[in-house]
Design a protein around this motif. Structure first.
Motif, mmCIF file in Angstrom:
data_model
loop_
_atom_site.group_PDB
_atom_site.id
_atom_site.type_symbol
_atom_site.label_atom_id
_atom_site.label_comp_id
_atom_site.label_asym_id
_atom_site.label_seq_id
_atom_site.Cartn_x
_atom_site.Cartn_y
_atom_site.Cartn_z
ATOM 1 N N ALA A 1 1.275 -1.217 -0.170
ATOM 2 C CA ALA A 1 -0.040 0.200 -0.037
ATOM 3 C C ALA A 1 0.730 1.061 0.048
ATOM 4 O O ALA A 1 0.936 1.771 -0.776
ATOM 5 N N LEU A 2 1.852 1.343 0.820
ATOM 6 C CA LEU A 2 2.647 2.380 0.232
ATOM 7 C C LEU A 2 3.481 2.422 -0.396
ATOM 8 O O LEU A 2 3.770 3.866 -0.876
ATOM 9 N N TRP A 3 4.060 1.357 -1.341
ATOM 10 C CA TRP A 3 4.851 1.707 -2.364
ATOM 11 C C TRP A 3 3.877 2.012 -3.198
ATOM 12 O O TRP A 3 4.908 2.971 -4.465
ATOM 13 N N PHE B 1 14.401 7.913 0.050
ATOM 14 C CA PHE B 1 15.746 7.907 1.229
ATOM 15 C C PHE B 1 14.244 7.187 2.411
ATOM 16 O O PHE B 1 14.850 6.445 2.841
ATOM 17 N N GLY B 2 13.808 8.292 2.728
ATOM 18 C CA GLY B 2 12.350 7.716 3.235
ATOM 19 C C GLY B 2 11.963 6.520 3.088
ATOM 20 O O GLY B 2 11.517 5.901 4.274
ATOM 21 N N LEU B 3 11.322 6.515 2.158
ATOM 22 C CA LEU B 3 9.905 5.519 1.384
ATOM 23 C C LEU B 3 11.062 4.605 1.675
ATOM 24 O O LEU B 3 10.415 2.995 1.872
ATOM 25 N N TYR B 4 11.986 3.600 1.217
ATOM 26 C CA TYR B 4 13.112 2.696 1.704
ATOM 27 C C TYR B 4 13.106 1.871 3.013
ATOM 28 O O TYR B 4 13.192 1.554 3.349
ATOM 29 N N ASN B 5 13.502 3.220 3.346
ATOM 30 C CA ASN B 5 14.405 3.154 4.974
ATOM 31 C C ASN B 5 12.639 2.898 6.378
ATOM 32 O O ASN B 5 12.524 1.909 6.743
ATOM 33 N N LEU B 6 11.291 2.934 5.280
ATOM 34 C CA LEU B 6 9.270 2.743 5.946
ATOM 35 C C LEU B 6 10.070 1.726 5.331
ATOM 36 O O LEU B 6 9.063 0.532 6.248
ATOM 37 N N MET B 7 9.826 0.835 3.747
ATOM 38 C CA MET B 7 10.337 -0.507 3.527
ATOM 39 C C MET B 7 10.914 -1.333 4.307
ATOM 40 O O MET B 7 10.190 -2.472 4.217
ATOM 41 N N HIS B 8 11.167 -1.013 5.149
ATOM 42 C CA HIS B 8 12.601 -2.209 5.673
ATOM 43 C C HIS B 8 12.192 -2.306 7.398
ATOM 44 O O HIS B 8 12.145 -3.719 7.346
ATOM 45 N N ASP B 9 12.142 -1.317 7.573
ATOM 46 C CA ASP B 9 11.413 -0.855 8.926
ATOM 47 C C ASP B 9 10.079 -2.139 8.894
ATOM 48 O O ASP B 9 10.150 -2.627 9.715
ATOM 49 N N ILE B 10 9.080 -1.354 8.088
ATOM 50 C CA ILE B 10 7.971 -2.758 7.588
ATOM 51 C C ILE B 10 8.361 -4.065 7.254
ATOM 52 O O ILE B 10 7.399 -5.332 7.805
ATOM 53 N N LYS B 11 9.267 -4.488 6.907
ATOM 54 C CA LYS B 11 9.906 -5.794 6.715
ATOM 55 C C LYS B 11 7.877 -6.423 5.437
ATOM 56 O O LYS B 11 8.408 -7.376 5.728
ATOM 57 N N ALA B 12 8.473 -5.488 4.903
ATOM 58 C CA ALA B 12 8.188 -5.837 3.442
ATOM 59 C C ALA B 12 8.977 -6.700 2.668
ATOM 60 O O ALA B 12 10.305 -7.004 2.384
ATOM 61 N N THR B 13 8.114 -7.989 1.950
ATOM 62 C CA THR B 13 9.377 -8.578 1.904
ATOM 63 C C THR B 13 8.882 -9.291 -0.093
ATOM 64 O O THR B 13 9.926 -9.842 -0.965
ATOM 65 N N ASN B 14 7.785 -8.812 -0.489
ATOM 66 C CA ASN B 14 7.880 -9.423 -1.874
ATOM 67 C C ASN B 14 6.479 -7.908 -2.639
ATOM 68 O O ASN B 14 4.802 -8.577 -2.347
ATOM 69 N N ILE B 15 7.260 -7.309 -2.492
ATOM 70 C CA ILE B 15 6.675 -5.833 -3.052
ATOM 71 C C ILE B 15 6.839 -6.399 -5.038
ATOM 72 O O ILE B 15 7.767 -6.312 -5.437
ATOM 73 N N LYS B 16 5.488 -5.699 -5.109
ATOM 74 C CA LYS B 16 5.100 -5.792 -6.618
ATOM 75 C C LYS B 16 5.478 -3.955 -7.175
ATOM 76 O O LYS B 16 4.778 -3.118 -6.866
ATOM 77 N N ILE B 17 7.040 -4.071 -7.594
ATOM 78 C CA ILE B 17 7.441 -3.219 -7.947
ATOM 79 C C ILE B 17 6.640 -1.772 -8.703
ATOM 80 O O ILE B 17 6.205 -0.780 -8.986
ATOM 81 N N ASN B 18 6.043 -2.718 -9.751
ATOM 82 C CA ASN B 18 4.985 -1.914 -10.792
ATOM 83 C C ASN B 18 3.403 -2.240 -10.799
ATOM 84 O O ASN B 18 2.887 -2.160 -11.555
ATOM 85 N N ASN B 19 3.030 -2.233 -9.446
ATOM 86 C CA ASN B 19 1.396 -2.654 -9.434
ATOM 87 C C ASN B 19 1.158 -1.685 -9.973
ATOM 88 O O ASN B 19 -0.108 -1.551 -9.900
ATOM 89 N N TYR B 20 1.185 -0.331 -9.288
ATOM 90 C CA TYR B 20 0.926 0.903 -9.767
ATOM 91 C C TYR B 20 0.342 1.101 -11.163
ATOM 92 O O TYR B 20 -0.821 2.129 -10.845
ATOM 93 N N THR B 21 0.572 1.215 -12.439
ATOM 94 C CA THR B 21 0.066 0.228 -13.415
ATOM 95 C C THR B 21 -0.957 -0.487 -13.561
ATOM 96 O O THR B 21 -1.772 0.089 -14.361
ATOM 97 N N ASN B 22 -0.979 -1.401 -12.465
ATOM 98 C CA ASN B 22 -2.724 -1.892 -12.931
ATOM 99 C C ASN B 22 -3.748 -1.086 -11.971
ATOM 100 O O ASN B 22 -4.809 -1.847 -11.630
ATOM 101 N N LEU B 23 -3.332 0.245 -11.112
ATOM 102 C CA LEU B 23 -4.207 0.329 -10.018
ATOM 103 C C LEU B 23 -5.708 1.568 -10.746
ATOM 104 O O LEU B 23 -5.064 1.876 -11.614
#
Length: 436
Positions: free
Chosen positions: A262-264, A414-436
């Motif tokens: 959701a964040l990505w 920088f902020g987004l990467y650090n938040l994603m790392h803190d969340i420990k998101a493991t299976n993020i679809k990078i271009n998922n936004y193109t389908n929304l």
């Protein structure tokens, strides 16, 4: 927590506060030199960093405003500052001394012409959350709970003078030289001034909420113009845990991936579709509700992404372009990283530096799915930052590099990467936004 009955607002008062802080830092260095006699260099340096971080933060939190905002921005640069500074400065995200009840009453009346109780059915004079530019109170009208953010007095008027005071520190920290360095400080100044305009924030908040309402697993509060002014903004009260609280307690990988996706998607949709992005991605600006949906707050800091920057910036996110030497150099010129006036040594050094940096930092964009819990990836980013922060070769060169747009776009990533790392998101679809 101690309540503030006043905030230094004049240029002299704020300069005096910084001088007091500087004096404390000077004493810390004297202790450091003494410690080196009886302790190892590593222990002495760690003690110095802890003392300096404590004293600098204590000074800034009483000043609030842009000085504290700079600390907040630096707290996200985990690969640049020693850990003691990151940990202490990160408190500026949502843990600073609030205004006392009498000062809240006085400030509200000055801004709105009425006391809180003349406008709302109930109003809690104790703030729920205090940050760098304003603090949030809970109110109620016709049974509806509201969040009312009040800007600290004198903050908008002190931005330019505050930045003039911290400019020498920033120049030294980031090795900025050259006559055109003012463009970077002007970019920060303009954004901070924009953040103090709550009517502009109201407009931006409503626009983003409308544009992104279709994105899955993310919610936005409703905003109320009738209870807002240029220094007060009112929105729905949103219930949830701060993102940092969620990440600290959560062990469910499925929840991590849901929140992380959701964040990505939220950021990728803004950057690639809207071309205007929420450039303040720290945990204090996000909540997680009971249904594991992300709640996005505070759209005071929005950065437009102009096409003449967007195109070359994301062309260099592609692996094949990074490895095309001629194409890569062309884009470095377009992004003002390399200049015609550079010496051959500078061109060679910065081309190599940015090739190494981009080859690593753009890795999430080189595959369809990425694991942001990967400690090895973030360890390499930290190692790279530490290596170049100690580079004597870099210190002897002009660190004044890149388009002014890098400041907030890089801050966002920088902020987004650090938040994603803190969340420990493991299976993020990078271009998922193109389908929304």
């Amino acid at each position: 927590m101690k309540r503030l009955d006043s905030i230094p607002t004049s240029k002299i008062q704020r300069a005096s506060k910084l001088l007091q802080t500087g004096a404390k830092v000077g004493v810390n260095y004297l202790k450091y030199y003494g410690d080196k006699i009886t302790k190892s260099e590593e222990e002495a340096k760690e003690n110095l960093n802890l003392s300096n971080a404590e004293d600098i933060y204590d000074g800034l939190k009483q000043m609030k405003g842009s000085a504290l905002k700079v600390a907040q921005m630096l707290s996200m640069e985990k690969s640049i500052l020693p850990r003691a500074y990151v940990e202490k400065f990160s408190l500026s995200q949502f843990s600073v001394p609030p205004l006392s009840a009498p000062l809240v009453q006085k400030t509200f009346k000055n801004y709105f012409g009425k006391t809180p109780n003349e406008i709302f059915d109930t109003f809690n004079l104790e703030s729920i959350n205090a940050a760098s530019i304003g603090q949030v109170h809970q109110a109620e009208v016709d049974g509806k709970k509201l969040a009312v953010k009040i800007q600290y007095p004198g903050i908008a008027e002190s931005i330019s003078s505050d930045l003039a005071l911290v400019k020498p520190i920033a120049i030294k920290m980031f090795n900025i030289k050259g006559k055109d360095s003012d463009k970077y400080f002007k970019e920060v100044e303009n954004k901070l001034i924009e953040e103090t305009d709550y009517l502009n924030e109201l407009k931006q908040s409503k626009a983003i909420a409308e544009a992104c309402k279709h994105l899955p697993n993310i919610r936005f509060p409703k905003y109320y113009e009738e209870y807002s002014s240029n220094r007060i903004i009112t929105m729905d009260w949103m219930t949830g845990k701060h993102l940092s609280e969620f990440t600290e307690a959560n062990t469910d990988v499925e929840k991590s991936n849901k929140i992380g996706q959701a964040l990505w998607d939220f950021y990728m949709y803004q950057i690639h579709v809207i071309k205007k992005v929420h450039a303040d991605p720290h945990p204090g600006n996000f909540l997680v509700d009971n249904e594991d949906q992300l709640i996005a707050l505070d759209f005071g800091c929005m950065k437009e992404v102009p096409n003449d920057f967007y195109i070359p910036y994301f062309e260099l996110a592609k692996k094949e372009n990074i490895n095309d030497e001629a194409f890569f150099k062309t884009k470095l010129y377009e992004l003002e990283i390399i200049k015609e006036s550079d010496t051959p040594e500078e061109k060679k050094f910065f081309t190599a530096l940015f090739h190494e940096m981009l080859s690593l930092f753009t890795q999430p964009f080189h595959s369809d799915v990425f694991d942001f819990s990967d400690a090895d990836f973030f360890g390499k980013i930290a190692e790279l930052g530490e290596r170049y922060s100690k580079s004597s070769e870099l210190r002897n060169m002009n660190g004044n590099r890149g388009s002014k747009h890098f400041i907030y776009i890089n801050r966002t990533f920088f902020g987004l990467y650090n938040l994603m790392h803190d969340i420990k998101a493991t299976n993020i679809k990078i271009n998922n936004y193109t389908n929304l």
